[in-house]
Scaffold this active site. Sequence first.
Site, mmCIF file in Angstrom:
data_model
loop_
_atom_site.group_PDB
_atom_site.id
_atom_site.type_symbol
_atom_site.label_atom_id
_atom_site.label_comp_id
_atom_site.label_asym_id
_atom_site.label_seq_id
_atom_site.Cartn_x
_atom_site.Cartn_y
_atom_site.Cartn_z
ATOM 1 N N LYS A 32 7.857 -45.424 11.376
ATOM 2 C CA LYS A 32 7.234 -44.732 12.524
ATOM 3 C C LYS A 32 5.774 -45.119 12.677
ATOM 4 O O LYS A 32 5.238 -45.123 13.792
ATOM 5 C CB LYS A 32 7.413 -43.222 12.389
ATOM 6 C CG LYS A 32 6.764 -42.587 11.161
ATOM 7 C CD LYS A 32 5.356 -42.104 11.410
ATOM 8 C CE LYS A 32 4.748 -41.500 10.153
ATOM 9 N NZ LYS A 32 3.363 -41.025 10.355
ATOM 10 N N ARG A 87 -3.807 -42.046 13.504
ATOM 11 C CA ARG A 87 -4.613 -43.227 13.191
ATOM 12 C C ARG A 87 -3.914 -44.511 13.622
ATOM 13 O O ARG A 87 -4.552 -45.452 14.094
ATOM 14 C CB ARG A 87 -4.914 -43.265 11.684
ATOM 15 C CG ARG A 87 -5.797 -42.115 11.226
ATOM 16 C CD ARG A 87 -6.299 -42.317 9.817
ATOM 17 N NE ARG A 87 -5.252 -42.223 8.821
ATOM 18 C CZ ARG A 87 -4.889 -41.091 8.225
ATOM 19 N NH1 ARG A 87 -5.480 -39.956 8.552
ATOM 20 N NH2 ARG A 87 -3.949 -41.084 7.306
ATOM 21 N N THR A 119 3.495 -39.198 15.860
ATOM 22 C CA THR A 119 2.584 -40.298 15.564
ATOM 23 C C THR A 119 2.393 -41.222 16.761
ATOM 24 O O THR A 119 1.331 -41.827 16.928
ATOM 25 C CB THR A 119 3.107 -41.097 14.350
ATOM 26 O OG1 THR A 119 3.461 -40.196 13.308
ATOM 27 C CG2 THR A 119 2.061 -42.052 13.827
#
Length: 332
Positions: free
Chosen positions: A192, A256, A249
Amino acid sequence: MNIAVLGAGAWGTALAGHLAQAHHTVLWARDGALVDTLRKTHENPRYLAGIALPRTLEYETDLAAALGHASGEADLVVLATPVAGLRGMLRTLRDMGRVPAHFVWLCKGFEAQTQLMPHQVVLAELPGHASNGVLSGPSFAREVGEGLPVALTVASASAACRERALAAFHHRAMRIYTGDDVVGVEVGGAVKNVLAIATGISDGLGLGLNARAALITRGLAEMTRLGVTLGGRAETFTGLTGLGDLILTATGDLSRNRTVGKQLASGRTLDDILGALGHVAEGVRCAQAVLALAREHGIEMPITQAVCAVLFDGVAPRDAVSALLRRDAKAE
């Protein structure tokens, strides 16, 4: 329960704060200056600035002392190192003769040099030690630090480890699910991150929500193909540690890995992006390992391949997208 959290990054700090609200918890870090700051301010300004930590949370730089705090059969140790630091931490525990009775790790990814999953690293360094597992799921450290609701999964072949982790984490705003598909959970947590870079590139190029939905959906297909081939169960990838973590995510501004993709789309170099980020972006670290495993097993992962081309081969983000769109039509 007595709990030791080894590693004071953002995620280790957030979870230690959560654990300390119900258990006697020690957070260990190598950096003495950071530990001094934590003790004085009850805040981790380096990794989780602005989040107040419970006054009951204790801090330690002496690893033996931290491990001694959680050395009982009813206790738990949490390994909050990145994948790159997992093997070294395990060797340290082994060489000290202080392997915990029960422990879980938090890292997501494949070991870059070996393409091994975290549980395979554990097996290699601590053969025969079965009471361990992985804690994973859709979670941003900052939101957990703020006490917002979150649901995670602990996966282990050991019922005793699952019971310890459930007793440790399942309270207040954190809901814990349990299972034994360690491979599926770890593959989801690794892949992911690579796919989040892809969606970040798409968003950064302004390709729209249709493109983002397509990348998430087809990325899930890539993740599932690899995971099932490596021994995971297909249904795991539609759960928290697969689809759930991918959605978070790939779409959340706190991601990030998504940030790396967006910055790549803006024309910045990878070195500049990582230097400014200040945190680990596991998708960058493990993208090549994911692609190597796919090729080894004859699995088609075109999105992953495109991400690697942008990250490591100098391919422009827009050219990588064009190559994906030019692929031959096929049945879904």
